[in-house]
Scaffold this active site. Structure first.
Site, PDB file in Angstrom:
ATOM      1  CB  ILE A  13     -49.013   2.921 -65.571  1.00 24.10           C
ATOM      2  CG1 ILE A  13     -50.056   2.680 -64.865  1.00 24.10           C
ATOM      3  CG2 ILE A  13     -48.977   2.023 -66.700  1.00 24.10           C
ATOM      4  CD1 ILE A  13     -51.750   2.154 -65.464  1.00 24.10           C
ATOM      5  CG  ASN A  33     -52.187  17.572 -68.338  1.00 23.03           C
ATOM      6  OD1 ASN A  33     -52.388  17.017 -68.109  1.00 23.03           O
ATOM      7  ND2 ASN A  33     -53.118  17.656 -69.615  1.00 23.03           N
ATOM      8  CB  SER A 125     -59.290   0.211 -70.296  1.00 26.65           C
ATOM      9  OG  SER A 125     -60.110  -0.584 -68.476  1.00 26.65           O
ATOM     10  CE1 TYR A 149     -60.004   5.169 -67.919  1.00 23.21           C
ATOM     11  CE2 TYR A 149     -61.037   3.538 -67.840  1.00 23.21           C
ATOM     12  CZ  TYR A 149     -60.137   4.245 -67.682  1.00 23.21           C
ATOM     13  OH  TYR A 149     -59.319   4.022 -67.753  1.00 23.21           O
ATOM     14  CE  LYS A 153     -58.181   4.017 -71.157  1.00 20.51           C
ATOM     15  NZ  LYS A 153     -57.432   5.132 -71.513  1.00 20.51           N
ATOM     16  CE1 TYR A 177     -51.382  -1.252 -70.682  1.00 17.82           C
ATOM     17  CE2 TYR A 177     -52.456   0.960 -69.466  1.00 17.82           C
ATOM     18  CZ  TYR A 177     -51.543   0.527 -70.097  1.00 17.82           C
ATOM     19  OH  TYR A 177     -50.945   1.361 -71.133  1.00 17.82           O
ATOM     20  NE  ARG A 231     -62.989  -5.508 -60.429  1.00 15.38           N
ATOM     21  CZ  ARG A 231     -64.049  -6.263 -59.831  1.00 15.38           C
ATOM     22  NH1 ARG A 231     -64.264  -7.063 -60.013  1.00 15.38           N
ATOM     23  NH2 ARG A 231     -64.726  -4.997 -60.158  1.00 15.38           N
ATOM     24  NE  ARG A 292     -66.302   0.904 -57.458  1.00 14.58           N
ATOM     25  CZ  ARG A 292     -64.987   1.026 -57.069  1.00 14.58           C
ATOM     26  NH1 ARG A 292     -64.747   2.444 -56.907  1.00 14.58           N
ATOM     27  NH2 ARG A 292     -64.474   0.375 -57.526  1.00 14.58           N
TER      28      ARG A 292
HETATM   29  P1  NAD Z   1     -52.154   8.880 -63.893  1.00 11.29           P
HETATM   30  O1  NAD Z   1     -53.331   9.782 -63.750  1.00 11.29           O
HETATM   31  O2  NAD Z   1     -51.452   8.358 -63.348  1.00 11.29           O
HETATM   32  O3  NAD Z   1     -51.462   9.261 -65.316  1.00 11.29           O
HETATM   33  C1  NAD Z   1     -51.810   9.534 -66.052  1.00 11.29           C
HETATM   34  C2  NAD Z   1     -51.068  10.984 -67.035  1.00 11.29           C
HETATM   35  O4  NAD Z   1     -51.762  11.941 -68.156  1.00 11.29           O
HETATM   36  C3  NAD Z   1     -50.915  12.138 -65.353  1.00 11.29           C
HETATM   37  O5  NAD Z   1     -49.370  12.092 -65.460  1.00 11.29           O
HETATM   38  C4  NAD Z   1     -51.991  13.202 -66.167  1.00 11.29           C
HETATM   39  O6  NAD Z   1     -51.060  14.489 -65.732  1.00 11.29           O
HETATM   40  C5  NAD Z   1     -51.402  13.201 -67.705  1.00 11.29           C
HETATM   41  N1  NAD Z   1     -52.323  13.427 -68.618  1.00 11.29           N
HETATM   42  C6  NAD Z   1     -53.845  13.734 -68.252  1.00 11.29           C
HETATM   43  N2  NAD Z   1     -54.566  14.080 -69.456  1.00 11.29           N
HETATM   44  C7  NAD Z   1     -53.295  14.480 -70.399  1.00 11.29           C
HETATM   45  C8  NAD Z   1     -53.018  15.566 -71.482  1.00 11.29           C
HETATM   46  N3  NAD Z   1     -54.471  15.890 -72.090  1.00 11.29           N
HETATM   47  N4  NAD Z   1     -52.570  16.209 -71.752  1.00 11.29           N
HETATM   48  C9  NAD Z   1     -51.070  15.618 -71.442  1.00 11.29           C
HETATM   49  N5  NAD Z   1     -50.598  15.020 -70.383  1.00 11.29           N
HETATM   50  C10 NAD Z   1     -51.967  14.570 -70.216  1.00 11.29           C
HETATM   51  O7  NAD Z   1     -52.477   7.274 -64.693  1.00 11.29           O
HETATM   52  P2  NAD Z   1     -52.242   5.901 -65.061  1.00 11.29           P
HETATM   53  O8  NAD Z   1     -52.698   5.190 -64.271  1.00 11.29           O
HETATM   54  O9  NAD Z   1     -51.083   6.358 -65.028  1.00 11.29           O
HETATM   55  O10 NAD Z   1     -52.283   5.356 -66.192  1.00 11.29           O
HETATM   56  C11 NAD Z   1     -52.804   5.733 -67.274  1.00 11.29           C
HETATM   57  C12 NAD Z   1     -53.556   5.180 -69.004  1.00 11.29           C
HETATM   58  O11 NAD Z   1     -53.584   3.591 -68.600  1.00 11.29           O
HETATM   59  C13 NAD Z   1     -54.244   6.080 -69.224  1.00 11.29           C
HETATM   60  O12 NAD Z   1     -54.923   6.641 -70.042  1.00 11.29           O
HETATM   61  C14 NAD Z   1     -55.498   5.101 -67.828  1.00 11.29           C
HETATM   62  O13 NAD Z   1     -57.139   5.134 -68.484  1.00 11.29           O
HETATM   63  C15 NAD Z   1     -55.048   3.687 -68.675  1.00 11.29           C
HETATM   64  N6  NAD Z   1     -55.816   2.740 -67.537  1.00 11.29           N
HETATM   65  C16 NAD Z   1     -55.715   2.658 -65.998  1.00 11.29           C
HETATM   66  C17 NAD Z   1     -55.523   2.074 -65.430  1.00 11.29           C
HETATM   67  C18 NAD Z   1     -55.127   2.434 -63.819  1.00 11.29           C
HETATM   68  O14 NAD Z   1     -55.950   1.298 -63.164  1.00 11.29           O
HETATM   69  N7  NAD Z   1     -54.724   2.664 -63.432  1.00 11.29           N
HETATM   70  C19 NAD Z   1     -56.124   0.710 -66.045  1.00 11.29           C
HETATM   71  C20 NAD Z   1     -56.650   0.786 -66.966  1.00 11.29           C
HETATM   72  C21 NAD Z   1     -56.287   1.396 -67.929  1.00 11.29           C
HETATM   73  N1  UFG Z   2     -63.276  -1.376 -53.522  1.00 14.84           N
HETATM   74  C1  UFG Z   2     -63.624  -1.986 -52.262  1.00 14.84           C
HETATM   75  N2  UFG Z   2     -62.837  -0.895 -51.610  1.00 14.84           N
HETATM   76  C2  UFG Z   2     -62.588   0.421 -52.119  1.00 14.84           C
HETATM   77  C3  UFG Z   2     -62.681   0.300 -53.979  1.00 14.84           C
HETATM   78  C4  UFG Z   2     -63.017  -0.425 -54.152  1.00 14.84           C
HETATM   79  O1  UFG Z   2     -64.617  -2.901 -52.368  1.00 14.84           O
HETATM   80  O2  UFG Z   2     -62.381   1.516 -51.759  1.00 14.84           O
HETATM   81  C5  UFG Z   2     -63.242  -3.070 -54.497  1.00 14.84           C
HETATM   82  C6  UFG Z   2     -64.621  -2.845 -55.460  1.00 14.84           C
HETATM   83  O3  UFG Z   2     -65.725  -3.100 -55.703  1.00 14.84           O
HETATM   84  C7  UFG Z   2     -63.360  -3.521 -56.559  1.00 14.84           C
HETATM   85  C8  UFG Z   2     -61.898  -3.983 -56.426  1.00 14.84           C
HETATM   86  O4  UFG Z   2     -61.803  -3.046 -54.807  1.00 14.84           O
HETATM   87  O5  UFG Z   2     -64.316  -5.443 -56.779  1.00 14.84           O
HETATM   88  C9  UFG Z   2     -61.434  -3.821 -56.882  1.00 14.84           C
HETATM   89  O6  UFG Z   2     -61.846  -2.097 -57.608  1.00 14.84           O
HETATM   90  P1  UFG Z   2     -60.629  -0.807 -57.926  1.00 14.84           P
HETATM   91  O7  UFG Z   2     -61.655   0.606 -57.844  1.00 14.84           O
HETATM   92  O8  UFG Z   2     -59.495  -0.854 -57.608  1.00 14.84           O
HETATM   93  O9  UFG Z   2     -60.414  -1.094 -59.846  1.00 14.84           O
HETATM   94  P2  UFG Z   2     -61.710  -1.489 -60.344  1.00 14.84           P
HETATM   95  O10 UFG Z   2     -62.051  -2.484 -61.152  1.00 14.84           O
HETATM   96  O11 UFG Z   2     -63.469  -0.556 -60.049  1.00 14.84           O
HETATM   97  O12 UFG Z   2     -61.057  -0.752 -61.850  1.00 14.84           O
HETATM   98  C10 UFG Z   2     -59.448  -0.361 -62.385  1.00 14.84           C
HETATM   99  C11 UFG Z   2     -59.263   0.334 -62.909  1.00 14.84           C
HETATM  100  C12 UFG Z   2     -60.109   1.484 -63.923  1.00 14.84           C
HETATM  101  C13 UFG Z   2     -59.989  -0.077 -64.747  1.00 14.84           C
HETATM  102  C14 UFG Z   2     -60.462  -1.153 -64.217  1.00 14.84           C
HETATM  103  C15 UFG Z   2     -60.105  -2.316 -65.750  1.00 14.84           C
HETATM  104  O13 UFG Z   2     -59.972   1.902 -62.351  1.00 14.84           O
HETATM  105  O14 UFG Z   2     -59.341   2.057 -64.221  1.00 14.84           O
HETATM  106  O15 UFG Z   2     -59.456  -1.141 -63.526  1.00 14.84           O
HETATM  107  O16 UFG Z   2     -58.648  -2.492 -65.619  1.00 14.84           O
HETATM  108  F1  UFG Z   2     -60.504   0.291 -65.997  1.00 14.84           F
END
Ligand code: NAD
Ligand code: UFG
Length: 338
Positions: A13, A33, A125, A149, A153, A177, A231, A292
């Protein structure tokens, strides 16, 4: 707000948000990092935008490094993405998650305070809503979490609320998000999970490419339109633009706010698979298996508040999310590692 520090800017992101911010003329400093990312993403950001950013490889828990960055750069605001995000992993590694996501944020806030930088956007999140909230989920729904996790948050949201109560010079936006998917339209920037993906969209694209044999659909007997989980999938570029809208909101005395970033529309697992089948033109094998643990049936956002107060709304539909995710997957079958 001219110069922005983006923590975790090399990640999924963060990197897409850097593109949108550079396109809008902001100066960017990235700290990451590289634990869960590849520095090639930073090069791609510069290639896409034709603009440069400054990168520091550092850990947000390392206050000495953070101070050096704040000394060297005059930071106006911070967008804080850095952290660990694998929901299931957090149950087996809770201390790592609290250390990274909570302690890391506290260290960052201490350094920001020391340098008088009190403008922050935080990646929260939809997982803070737990399994009780009625859909569409609005920002004032009660919070309840089911995993370490999610609790990291929730704790950081509470820390930020306490910080703001102690000093209303802070301007803070917390963004919750929903399910970010998709990739940059160029096909050169996208989600690059290490090992087997945990999330649905990268799993589906890897099955479609033949890297994995079939999608395991977690649960076929939920109380939903087709029995599979629902979702609010949101295109990562829309999500990134939500951060630009939030930065524009941050100004003196803008206070503490929280917004959902989603589309407001729910799609089931089978609908996403079917949409991807349409995009690639071939069937995607899947099997319905047990639920799951910890998954909820339905989650999608009420986006009334964010539309009204930030003037932001998601533009891209599920088809576009699948098209862009697929382009990234086919152009870069091994992610940034190739
Ligand atoms: P990502 O893992 O792709 O990016 C996170 C980045 O942070 C990585 O580049 C990692 O190397 C860096 N990082 C981790 N720990 C660190 C530290 N201690 N110091 C410096 N850098 C560090 O994840 P993303 O999907 O881009 O998510 C970004 C943020 O959004 C996260 O806080 C995540 O919890 C939140 N979020 C993500 C989702 C999702 O589904 N992707 C949903 C809700 C919230
Ligand atoms: N799912 C499957 N098979 C898979 C993976 C997922 O059926 O292999 C299903 C899950 O059961 C769920 C949907 O697909 O119904 C979405 O699952 P994801 O794992 O893609 O996403 P989640 O909704 O579980 O969680 C995501 C992020 C979290 C975040 C959350 C809310 O992974 O970090 O959305 O923002 F917190």
């Amino acid at each position: 707000m001219k110069k922005i520090l983006v923590t975790g800017g090399a990640g999924f992101i963060g990197s897409h948000t850097c593109v949108e911010l550079l396109n809008q003329g902001y100066d960017l400093v990235v700290v990451d990092n590289l634990l869960h990312s590849n520095p090639k993403s930073l090069k791609v950001i510069e290639d896409i935008t034709g603009k440069s950013l400054r990168f520091y490889q550092a850990d947000i828990r390392d206050s000495k490094s953070l101070k050096a960055i704040f000394e060297a750069e005059k930071i106006d605001a911070v967008i804080h993405f850095a952290g660990l995000k694998v929901v299931n992993e957090s149950s087996s590694l809770p201390l790592e998650y609290y250390d990274n996501n909570v302690s890391g944020t506290v260290t960052l806030l201490q350094v920001m305070k020391a340098f008088g930088c009190k403008n922050l956007i935080f990646s929260s999140s939809a997982s803070v809503y737990g399994n009780e909230a009625p859909v569409p989920v609005s920002e004032d729904s009660p919070r309840s979490v089911m995993t370490p996790y999610g609790r990291t948050k929730l704790i950081v949201e509470d820390i930020l609320t306490d910080l703001f109560s102690s000093d209303d010079d802070w301007n803070i936006v917390m963004l919750r998000y929903f399910n970010p998917v998709g990739a940059h339209h160029s096909g050169n920037l996208g989600e690059d999970p290490k090992g087997k993906p945990n999330n649905l969209m990268p799993y589906v694209t890897q099955v479609a490419l033949g890297k994995l044999t079939k999608v395991y659909v977690f649960g076929g007997n939920y109380d939903t339109k087709d029995g599979t989980g629902v979702r609010d999938y949101i295109h990562v570029v829309d999500l990134a633009r939500g951060h630009v809208a939030a930065i524009q909101k941050l100004k003196d005395q803008s206070g503490l706010s929280v917004y959902n970033l989603g589309t407001g529309k729910g799609s089931s697992v089978l609908e996403l698979i079917q949409e991807m089948e349409q995009v690639i033109g071939t069937p995607i094998p899947y099997e319905i298996v047990d639920r799951r643990p910890g998954d909820i049936a339905v989650s999608y956002a009420d986006v009334t508040k964010v539309q009204k107060e930030l003037g932001w709304r998601a533009e891209y539909d599920l088809k576009r999310m699948c098209q862009d995710a697929w382009r990234w997957q086919t152009q870069h079958p091994h992610g940034f590692a190739e």
